[in-house]
Motif scaffolding. Structure first.
Motif, PDB file in Angstrom:
ATOM      1  N   SER A  78       3.010  -0.729 -10.706  1.00  0.00           N
ATOM      2  CA  SER A  78       1.811  -0.925  -9.886  1.00  0.00           C
ATOM      3  C   SER A  78       1.945  -0.304  -8.509  1.00  0.00           C
ATOM      4  O   SER A  78       1.488  -0.869  -7.513  1.00  0.00           O
ATOM      5  N   ASP A  80       0.792   2.772  -7.635  1.00  0.00           N
ATOM      6  CA  ASP A  80      -0.184   3.833  -7.365  1.00  0.00           C
ATOM      7  C   ASP A  80      -0.856   3.713  -6.001  1.00  0.00           C
ATOM      8  O   ASP A  80      -1.061   4.732  -5.322  1.00  0.00           O
ATOM      9  N   ARG A  84      -0.811   6.834  -3.327  1.00  0.00           N
ATOM     10  CA  ARG A  84      -2.019   7.499  -2.823  1.00  0.00           C
ATOM     11  C   ARG A  84      -2.019   7.528  -1.292  1.00  0.00           C
ATOM     12  O   ARG A  84      -2.372   8.547  -0.677  1.00  0.00           O
ATOM     13  N   CYS A  96       6.830   9.946  -8.131  1.00  0.00           N
ATOM     14  CA  CYS A  96       5.640   9.595  -8.901  1.00  0.00           C
ATOM     15  C   CYS A  96       6.041   9.096 -10.289  1.00  0.00           C
ATOM     16  O   CYS A  96       6.952   9.649 -10.912  1.00  0.00           O
ATOM     17  N   THR A 153      -1.775  -4.311  -5.634  1.00  0.00           N
ATOM     18  CA  THR A 153      -2.948  -4.262  -6.507  1.00  0.00           C
ATOM     19  C   THR A 153      -3.781  -5.531  -6.479  1.00  0.00           C
ATOM     20  O   THR A 153      -4.917  -5.525  -6.963  1.00  0.00           O
TER      21      THR A 153
END
Length: 300
Positions: A78, A80, A84, A96, A153
């Motif tokens: 989680s 991401d 970003r 990544c 998240t």
């Protein structure tokens, strides 16, 4: 957990990547067993195998679960949102995610490899450029404010809960690991329980509560990448700032970088409380409480 064998790591990586892995070299032991992979095509990856069982967490990771809701062993699925943000800011690289797999009976995660020179000490390299870039990097993440805190998240907790949730975890950790030090329990009851929760309600942002020099890699005398994404959460920026202060060797250069984006807050309002959390959840040996709370106090 014992270190997985190279053959086991290679076989798991080949299954996940769908190509031949010609090298699987053990690199470091931190929150994960970290391996550097190289495939027959010349691509390079990192493979991370969590060290701990979710039922037997260290004090730090138990705190991260109790206070932020972060689930050790699956949090790398989680990341991401932080990737970003790092990419948008353009100051540093970050690994990544490529694939999730298993090594034996443990989850494992494959990421791209970020080139750079690793650094072992918690203290950042004695370089003005390193500290100025670091300050700007941290501040740019702190621009991304949130109304509630939690994981990257899911921000499920009201900021006024932060002190109460932290204190509940500290009380439990002290009862498990610090019964031989009644002065630590006494400091908690005298000071931590009286902490004003409003100190932490004004600026929630992406933070790394265990930020240190060895979470980054360096090239050409400056930070090139942040390579440890495990503990990023949304929380009070004051917690991260109190931790990073203990790792600085050129504080005024850090200030210059940070304040090119945001003004630093007043540290005296939160430093002792956050340092005490560090001692209880990350400290070891037989620390002097007063020294731990007051060393490396660079900012007012």
């Amino acid at each position: 957990m014992t270190e997985p064998t190279e053959d086991l790591v290679r076989a798991s990586a080949e299954k996940a990547l769908g190509e031949t892995v010609v090298a699987a070299n053990f690199v470091a032991l931190n929150s994960n067993h970290l391996y550097r992979l190289e495939t027959a095509s010349g691509a390079r990856y990192s493979l991370r195998v969590p060290r701990l069982r979710p039922t037997a967490l260290s004090p730090f990771w138990q705190y991260m679960q109790d206070t932020f809701g972060l689930r050790y062993g699956s949090q790398l699925l989680s990341v991401d949102p932080i990737l970003r943000a790092i990419d948008e800011d353009g100051l540093l690289e970050a690994p990544c995610p490529i694939a999730a797999t298993t090594v034996g009976d443990r989850p494992a995660y494959i990421f791209t490899w970020v080139e750079g020179t690793s650094w072992e000490p918690d203290e950042f390299p004695d370089s003005g450029e390193v500290h100025e870039r670091l300050g700007e990097y941290v501040a740019r993440l702190h621009l991304r404010t949130h109304d509630k805190y939690g994981t990257l998240t899911e921000q499920a907790f009201d900021p006024v809960e932060f002190v109460a949730r932290t204190n509940a975890n500290l009380r439990h950790t002290i009862s498990r690991f610090w019964t031989h030090r009644p002065d630590i329990g006494a400091w908690f009851e005298r000071h931590a329980t009286a902490m004003d929760p409003d100190v932490f309600t004004g600026h929630l942002a992406p933070i790394m509560p265990d930020i240190s020099g060895n979470q980054f890699v360096y090239r050409d005398g400056t930070p090139a990448g942040v390579v440890d994404l495990d503990s990023y959460v949304v929380g009070p920026r004051e917690l991260e700032l109190a931790v990073v202060e203990t790792c600085l060797t050129r504080p005024e250069d850090f200030r210059r970088g940070y304040e090119s984006v945001l003004p630093l807050p007043r540290f005296e309002e939160f430093r002792a409380y956050c340092r005490f959390w560090m001692l209880v959840c990350e400290g070891g040996g037989d620390p002097d409480v007063d020294e731990f709370l007051t060393c490396r106090t660079y900012f007012a």
